[in-house]
Structure formats: C-alpha cells, structure tokens
Design an enzyme around this catalytic site. Structure first.
Site, PDB file in Angstrom:
ATOM      1  N   ARG A  39     -15.550  -7.031   8.861  1.00 33.79           N
ATOM      2  CA  ARG A  39     -16.596  -6.089   8.469  1.00 33.79           C
ATOM      3  C   ARG A  39     -17.625  -6.775   7.590  1.00 33.79           C
ATOM      4  O   ARG A  39     -18.689  -7.169   8.020  1.00 33.79           O
ATOM      5  CB  ARG A  39     -15.970  -4.893   7.731  1.00 33.79           C
ATOM      6  CG  ARG A  39     -15.244  -3.951   8.644  1.00 33.79           C
ATOM      7  CD  ARG A  39     -14.244  -3.097   7.922  1.00 33.79           C
ATOM      8  NE  ARG A  39     -13.114  -3.887   7.446  1.00 33.79           N
ATOM      9  CZ  ARG A  39     -12.021  -3.392   6.924  1.00 33.79           C
ATOM     10  NH1 ARG A  39     -11.909  -2.104   6.756  1.00 33.79           N
ATOM     11  NH2 ARG A  39     -11.036  -4.166   6.546  1.00 33.79           N
ATOM     12  N   LYS A  92       0.835  -1.207   0.000  1.00 37.16           N
ATOM     13  CA  LYS A  92       0.000   0.000   0.000  1.00 37.16           C
ATOM     14  C   LYS A  92       0.865   1.250   0.000  1.00 37.16           C
ATOM     15  O   LYS A  92       1.883   1.311   0.693  1.00 37.16           O
ATOM     16  CB  LYS A  92      -0.908   0.023   1.241  1.00 37.16           C
ATOM     17  CG  LYS A  92      -1.990  -1.059   1.249  1.00 37.16           C
ATOM     18  CD  LYS A  92      -2.909  -0.873   2.456  1.00 37.16           C
ATOM     19  CE  LYS A  92      -3.896  -2.026   2.617  1.00 37.16           C
ATOM     20  NZ  LYS A  92      -4.610  -1.988   3.912  1.00 37.16           N
TER      21      LYS A  92
HETATM   22  P1  ADP Z   1      -8.100  -0.789   6.988  1.00 36.34           P
HETATM   23  O1  ADP Z   1      -8.790  -2.047   6.491  1.00 36.34           O
HETATM   24  O2  ADP Z   1      -9.034   0.251   7.503  1.00 36.34           O
HETATM   25  O3  ADP Z   1      -7.058  -0.277   6.035  1.00 36.34           O
HETATM   26  P2  ADP Z   1      -6.055  -2.014   8.623  1.00 36.34           P
HETATM   27  O4  ADP Z   1      -5.385  -2.674   7.486  1.00 36.34           O
HETATM   28  O5  ADP Z   1      -5.244  -1.085   9.435  1.00 36.34           O
HETATM   29  O6  ADP Z   1      -7.362  -1.198   8.283  1.00 36.34           O
HETATM   30  O7  ADP Z   1      -6.732  -3.145   9.519  1.00 36.34           O
HETATM   31  C1  ADP Z   1      -6.418  -3.441  10.844  1.00 36.34           C
HETATM   32  C2  ADP Z   1      -7.492  -4.302  11.418  1.00 36.34           C
HETATM   33  O8  ADP Z   1      -8.628  -3.481  11.661  1.00 36.34           O
HETATM   34  C3  ADP Z   1      -7.992  -5.422  10.513  1.00 36.34           C
HETATM   35  O9  ADP Z   1      -8.276  -6.549  11.314  1.00 36.34           O
HETATM   36  C4  ADP Z   1      -9.264  -4.861   9.944  1.00 36.34           C
HETATM   37  O10 ADP Z   1     -10.189  -5.872   9.601  1.00 36.34           O
HETATM   38  C5  ADP Z   1      -9.772  -4.062  11.116  1.00 36.34           C
HETATM   39  N1  ADP Z   1     -10.685  -2.998  10.719  1.00 36.34           N
HETATM   40  C6  ADP Z   1     -10.478  -2.028   9.830  1.00 36.34           C
HETATM   41  N2  ADP Z   1     -11.551  -1.228   9.710  1.00 36.34           N
HETATM   42  C7  ADP Z   1     -12.479  -1.708  10.567  1.00 36.34           C
HETATM   43  C8  ADP Z   1     -13.819  -1.326  10.905  1.00 36.34           C
HETATM   44  N3  ADP Z   1     -14.419  -0.309  10.313  1.00 36.34           N
HETATM   45  N4  ADP Z   1     -14.459  -2.057  11.821  1.00 36.34           N
HETATM   46  C9  ADP Z   1     -13.862  -3.129  12.396  1.00 36.34           C
HETATM   47  N5  ADP Z   1     -12.616  -3.541  12.127  1.00 36.34           N
HETATM   48  C10 ADP Z   1     -11.924  -2.853  11.226  1.00 36.34           C
END
Ligand code: ADP
Length: 178
Positions: A98, A49
């Site tokens: 999600r 990313k």
């Molecule tokens: P994103 O998907 O927002 O880029 P990350 O890669 O930092 O986030 O994900 C970190 C963790 O947070 C993962 O387990 C992802 O599934 C979880 N996560 C991200 N967004 C949410 C959300 N809106 N609700 C619940 N969990 C989330």
C-alpha cells in the site's frame, strides 16, 4: 512429514490475517485470480494481534465474499508461509503493497522467505487508489465506534456480521458535563 508437490508458477498463495476481510483484500484477490490458475487465500493466526473474529469465522466470511470466484480457495495454515507454499505447490506468494511504510517490512520478509525457500517467488500488488487506506486495523477501530459506517469498506456479508456483533458500536455519543 507432508509430501511436497512440484511448485507451480500458476498457483499463488495469498496469506494474511484477514480479520476481517475488507474490500482492499477482495480487489487484490480478484485481480490475482485473473493472473493465476489457482489462488489459495490462507488465513494465518497472528498472535500479536487481538482478533475480532476467530479463524473459522474469517474463513467463512472470505468464502462467502468470494463464492463466485471459481479458482479461489480459502484455507488456514500454521507455520512458515514458504513451507506452506511448498506443501501446496504454490510457486508464488502474493503480498499487497500500500504505502511506502509497507515497503520496509515487506522487503525484509521477502529476503527471509527467499533465503528459507529460494524456489518461491513473491509478487507484490498495489491497490487501486480507493483502497490504499484500507486495513483491518482501521475496520476494528471503526466497528467499535459506529459499525454502520463500514458498508463501503467491507463485503456485504462482513458488514452484516459486524452489525450483528456490534449493533450500536459507540454511536450514542458520550456527552461532556458542559
Ligand atoms: P491488514 O493489513 O488489512 O490487516 P492482512 O494482515 O490480512 O491485512 O494482510 C494480508 C495481505 O493483504 C498483506 O499482503 C497486505 O499488505 C495486503 N493488504 C491489506 N490491505 C490491503 C489493501 N488495502 N490493498 C492492497 N493490499 C492489502
């Protein structure tokens, strides 16, 4: 070689890119902090990313957003999540689930993690419905279009930083010739 600690089911590791941390993450972390004695939020580099914030800035923003949560720590790590869990003594990895679209990749990841380190469990947490559509990629898209619209999506400290970095976004609309 780093010394291994005993794995504790009272210590959880929540890994992610957090680029940037948004309110969906914060909600999961605060809920996890009620379930565990310690929650270690780990900012991991994701070479696939294009980053909005460099890792030290993501850590700083997470620490600021969670400053009142006494049992939450924010660190960075490299390497495999399960190896880091072992090193830190965390018996549980937390992941957010999600939509159904998260399910397949999480299932595969879980299978690999279990094979690599059977002693570490993964706990999946579902967001409240208002956060289901939140993800960092969406924040990255919106910030370049109109950063002023992000106040509901991210903690106040992140919003402030995004406004400093992208003061106007693309809010001045390009107009067509007709
Ligand atoms: P994103 O998907 O927002 O880029 P990350 O890669 O930092 O986030 O994900 C970190 C963790 O947070 C993962 O387990 C992802 O599934 C979880 N996560 C991200 N967004 C949410 C959300 N809106 N609700 C619940 N969990 C989330």
């Amino acid at each position: 070689m780093t010394a291994k600690k005993n794995l504790s089911s009272r210590v959880a590791l929540y890994p992610g890119s957090f680029d940037p941390v948004h309110n969906g993450h914060v909600h999961i972390i605060r809920r996890a902090a009620k379930l565990f004695d310690r929650v270690i939020v780990a900012v991991a580099a994701n070479p696939d990313k294009q980053p909005l914030f460099e890792i030290p800035e993501r850590v700083e923003l997470l620490r600021e957003a969670l400053a009142d949560a006494g049992n939450v720590e924010v660190i960075t790590f490299g390497g495999l999540t399960v190896d880091n869990a072992k090193r830190l003594g965390a018996g549980v990895i937390i992941r957010g689930l999600r939509l159904v679209s998260d399910f397949e990749s999480e299932l595969l990841l879980d299978m690999h993690n279990r094979r690599l380190e059977p002693g570490v469990e993964t706990l999946y947490m579902m967001p409240e419905k208002e956060y289901i559509c939140f993800n960092s990629s969406f924040v990255k898209q919106i910030v370049k279009l109109d950063s002023s619209r992000l106040s509901d999506y991210v903690p106040a400290c992140v919003f402030k930083r995004l406004r400093e970095k992208y003061p106007t976004g693309g809010a001045s609309f390009p107009v067509s010739s007709r």
